[in-house]
Design a protein around this motif. Sequence first.
Motif, PDB file in Angstrom:
ATOM      1  N   LEU A 204      43.551  57.124  36.842  1.00 17.64           N
ATOM      2  CA  LEU A 204      43.282  57.620  38.189  1.00 17.64           C
ATOM      3  C   LEU A 204      41.791  57.826  38.415  1.00 17.64           C
ATOM      4  O   LEU A 204      41.078  58.285  37.534  1.00 17.64           O
ATOM      5  CB  LEU A 204      43.997  58.950  38.411  1.00 17.64           C
ATOM      6  N   ASP A 205      41.345  57.499  39.604  1.00 20.62           N
ATOM      7  CA  ASP A 205      39.984  57.833  39.995  1.00 20.62           C
ATOM      8  C   ASP A 205      40.039  58.666  41.279  1.00 20.62           C
ATOM      9  O   ASP A 205      41.089  58.803  41.897  1.00 20.62           O
ATOM     10  CB  ASP A 205      39.098  56.596  40.150  1.00 20.62           C
ATOM     11  N   LYS A 206      38.907  59.224  41.650  1.00 22.40           N
ATOM     12  CA  LYS A 206      38.871  60.125  42.815  1.00 22.40           C
ATOM     13  C   LYS A 206      39.295  59.434  44.096  1.00 22.40           C
ATOM     14  O   LYS A 206      39.972  60.032  44.934  1.00 22.40           O
ATOM     15  CB  LYS A 206      37.478  60.710  42.989  1.00 22.40           C
ATOM     16  N   ASP A 207      38.884  58.187  44.269  1.00 15.54           N
ATOM     17  CA  ASP A 207      39.244  57.468  45.489  1.00 15.54           C
ATOM     18  C   ASP A 207      40.752  57.296  45.609  1.00 15.54           C
ATOM     19  O   ASP A 207      41.315  57.437  46.697  1.00 15.54           O
ATOM     20  CB  ASP A 207      38.557  56.100  45.539  1.00 15.54           C
ATOM     21  N   TYR A 208      41.411  56.989  44.497  1.00 18.32           N
ATOM     22  CA  TYR A 208      42.867  56.839  44.525  1.00 18.32           C
ATOM     23  C   TYR A 208      43.531  58.170  44.867  1.00 18.32           C
ATOM     24  O   TYR A 208      44.428  58.223  45.703  1.00 18.32           O
ATOM     25  CB  TYR A 208      43.388  56.315  43.185  1.00 18.32           C
ATOM     26  N   VAL A 209      43.090  59.238  44.200  1.00 19.04           N
ATOM     27  CA  VAL A 209      43.675  60.567  44.444  1.00 19.04           C
ATOM     28  C   VAL A 209      43.472  60.963  45.902  1.00 19.04           C
ATOM     29  O   VAL A 209      44.402  61.397  46.580  1.00 19.04           O
ATOM     30  CB  VAL A 209      43.063  61.619  43.493  1.00 19.04           C
ATOM     31  N   ASN A 210      42.258  60.788  46.404  1.00 14.35           N
ATOM     32  CA  ASN A 210      41.968  61.138  47.793  1.00 14.35           C
ATOM     33  C   ASN A 210      42.810  60.305  48.757  1.00 14.35           C
ATOM     34  O   ASN A 210      43.362  60.837  49.718  1.00 14.35           O
ATOM     35  CB  ASN A 210      40.478  60.966  48.082  1.00 14.35           C
ATOM     36  N   GLY A 211      42.912  59.011  48.504  1.00 18.98           N
ATOM     37  CA  GLY A 211      43.721  58.150  49.357  1.00 18.98           C
ATOM     38  C   GLY A 211      45.182  58.561  49.371  1.00 18.98           C
ATOM     39  O   GLY A 211      45.828  58.575  50.430  1.00 18.98           O
ATOM     40  N   TYR A 212      45.720  58.908  48.201  1.00 20.06           N
ATOM     41  CA  TYR A 212      47.105  59.365  48.120  1.00 20.06           C
ATOM     42  C   TYR A 212      47.294  60.652  48.920  1.00 20.06           C
ATOM     43  O   TYR A 212      48.260  60.790  49.667  1.00 20.06           O
ATOM     44  CB  TYR A 212      47.524  59.584  46.664  1.00 20.06           C
ATOM     45  N   LEU A 213      46.367  61.579  48.762  1.00 18.99           N
ATOM     46  CA  LEU A 213      46.491  62.851  49.479  1.00 18.99           C
ATOM     47  C   LEU A 213      46.370  62.663  50.987  1.00 18.99           C
ATOM     48  O   LEU A 213      47.081  63.315  51.752  1.00 18.99           O
ATOM     49  CB  LEU A 213      45.458  63.851  48.957  1.00 18.99           C
ATOM     50  N   ILE A 214      45.506  61.771  51.414  1.00 12.93           N
ATOM     51  CA  ILE A 214      45.392  61.495  52.844  1.00 12.93           C
ATOM     52  C   ILE A 214      46.719  60.956  53.381  1.00 12.93           C
ATOM     53  O   ILE A 214      47.163  61.344  54.468  1.00 12.93           O
ATOM     54  CB  ILE A 214      44.229  60.516  53.123  1.00 12.93           C
ATOM     55  N   LYS A 215      47.385  60.102  52.614  1.00  9.04           N
ATOM     56  CA  LYS A 215      48.703  59.592  53.025  1.00  9.04           C
ATOM     57  C   LYS A 215      49.728  60.709  53.130  1.00  9.04           C
ATOM     58  O   LYS A 215      50.712  60.586  53.852  1.00  9.04           O
ATOM     59  CB  LYS A 215      49.192  58.530  52.044  1.00  9.04           C
ATOM     60  N   GLN A 216      49.481  61.799  52.403  1.00 12.16           N
ATOM     61  CA  GLN A 216      50.370  62.961  52.446  1.00 12.16           C
ATOM     62  C   GLN A 216      49.890  63.987  53.484  1.00 12.16           C
ATOM     63  O   GLN A 216      50.371  65.109  53.516  1.00 12.16           O
ATOM     64  CB  GLN A 216      50.453  63.627  51.065  1.00 12.16           C
ATOM     65  N   ASP A 217      48.930  63.598  54.319  1.00  9.65           N
ATOM     66  CA  ASP A 217      48.360  64.450  55.355  1.00  9.65           C
ATOM     67  C   ASP A 217      47.606  65.643  54.766  1.00  9.65           C
ATOM     68  O   ASP A 217      47.646  66.748  55.301  1.00  9.65           O
ATOM     69  CB  ASP A 217      49.438  64.913  56.345  1.00  9.65           C
ATOM     70  N   ILE A 218      46.946  65.409  53.633  1.00  4.96           N
ATOM     71  CA  ILE A 218      46.123  66.437  52.991  1.00  4.96           C
ATOM     72  C   ILE A 218      44.695  65.908  52.955  1.00  4.96           C
ATOM     73  O   ILE A 218      44.404  64.922  52.284  1.00  4.96           O
ATOM     74  CB  ILE A 218      46.623  66.761  51.572  1.00  4.96           C
ATOM     75  N   TYR A 219      43.819  66.569  53.699  1.00  6.70           N
ATOM     76  CA  TYR A 219      42.431  66.136  53.828  1.00  6.70           C
ATOM     77  C   TYR A 219      41.536  67.156  53.134  1.00  6.70           C
ATOM     78  O   TYR A 219      41.313  68.250  53.659  1.00  6.70           O
ATOM     79  CB  TYR A 219      42.060  65.984  55.304  1.00  6.70           C
ATOM     80  N   LEU A 220      41.056  66.798  51.964  1.00  7.89           N
ATOM     81  CA  LEU A 220      40.227  67.701  51.169  1.00  7.89           C
ATOM     82  C   LEU A 220      38.747  67.480  51.450  1.00  7.89           C
ATOM     83  O   LEU A 220      38.317  66.346  51.698  1.00  7.89           O
ATOM     84  CB  LEU A 220      40.468  67.471  49.675  1.00  7.89           C
ATOM     85  N   SER A 221      37.991  68.564  51.374  1.00  7.32           N
ATOM     86  CA  SER A 221      36.535  68.426  51.402  1.00  7.32           C
ATOM     87  C   SER A 221      36.096  67.816  50.073  1.00  7.32           C
ATOM     88  O   SER A 221      36.885  67.731  49.122  1.00  7.32           O
ATOM     89  CB  SER A 221      35.873  69.796  51.593  1.00  7.32           C
ATOM     90  N   LYS A 222      34.847  67.434  49.994  1.00  6.05           N
ATOM     91  CA  LYS A 222      34.316  66.856  48.756  1.00  6.05           C
ATOM     92  C   LYS A 222      34.460  67.844  47.594  1.00  6.05           C
ATOM     93  O   LYS A 222      34.865  67.458  46.493  1.00  6.05           O
ATOM     94  CB  LYS A 222      32.853  66.460  48.958  1.00  6.05           C
ATOM     95  N   ASP A 223      34.139  69.110  47.840  1.00  9.56           N
ATOM     96  CA  ASP A 223      34.256  70.131  46.786  1.00  9.56           C
ATOM     97  C   ASP A 223      35.712  70.357  46.379  1.00  9.56           C
ATOM     98  O   ASP A 223      36.009  70.532  45.197  1.00  9.56           O
ATOM     99  CB  ASP A 223      33.633  71.447  47.240  1.00  9.56           C
ATOM    100  N   GLU A 224      36.603  70.370  47.351  1.00 11.33           N
ATOM    101  CA  GLU A 224      38.022  70.551  47.047  1.00 11.33           C
ATOM    102  C   GLU A 224      38.559  69.388  46.223  1.00 11.33           C
ATOM    103  O   GLU A 224      39.327  69.586  45.282  1.00 11.33           O
ATOM    104  CB  GLU A 224      38.838  70.705  48.334  1.00 11.33           C
ATOM    105  N   LEU A 225      38.133  68.185  46.574  1.00  9.91           N
ATOM    106  CA  LEU A 225      38.561  67.013  45.816  1.00  9.91           C
ATOM    107  C   LEU A 225      38.079  67.114  44.371  1.00  9.91           C
ATOM    108  O   LEU A 225      38.822  66.776  43.448  1.00  9.91           O
ATOM    109  CB  LEU A 225      38.049  65.729  46.469  1.00  9.91           C
ATOM    110  N   GLU A 226      36.868  67.573  44.167  1.00  9.08           N
ATOM    111  CA  GLU A 226      36.343  67.753  42.804  1.00  9.08           C
ATOM    112  C   GLU A 226      37.234  68.700  42.000  1.00  9.08           C
ATOM    113  O   GLU A 226      37.531  68.441  40.832  1.00  9.08           O
ATOM    114  CB  GLU A 226      34.914  68.303  42.841  1.00  9.08           C
TER     115      GLU A 226
END
Length: 86
Positions: free
Chosen positions: A12-34
């Motif tokens: 897993l990389d950050k882009d994949y995790v972020n993309g998955y969460l966006i599909k789940q309607d979860i929009y994290l800030s950069k710090d939250e994603l970290e």
Amino acid sequence: MISFIKEYIEKLDKDYVNGYLIKQDIYLSKDELEIVYYHLKNNWYDFIYKNNKNILEDMQKNLSEINFNKLYDLYINALNTYGHYL
């Protein structure tokens, strides 16, 4: 099962995790994603198989209330769906 999960997490990389969460309607800030990515990569075993209280407390403290609640709901749904495989 543990080796399968470990291999998956390692890829897993950050882009994949972020993309998955966006599909789940979860929009994290950069710090939250970290924070989420850190726990996912470093504490996945403890989160799944051991006491995850400290991890959840850290995430609750460092994520917005909305994002924490959405992530927690996603976790509970996954646990209910796939928990018997673990």
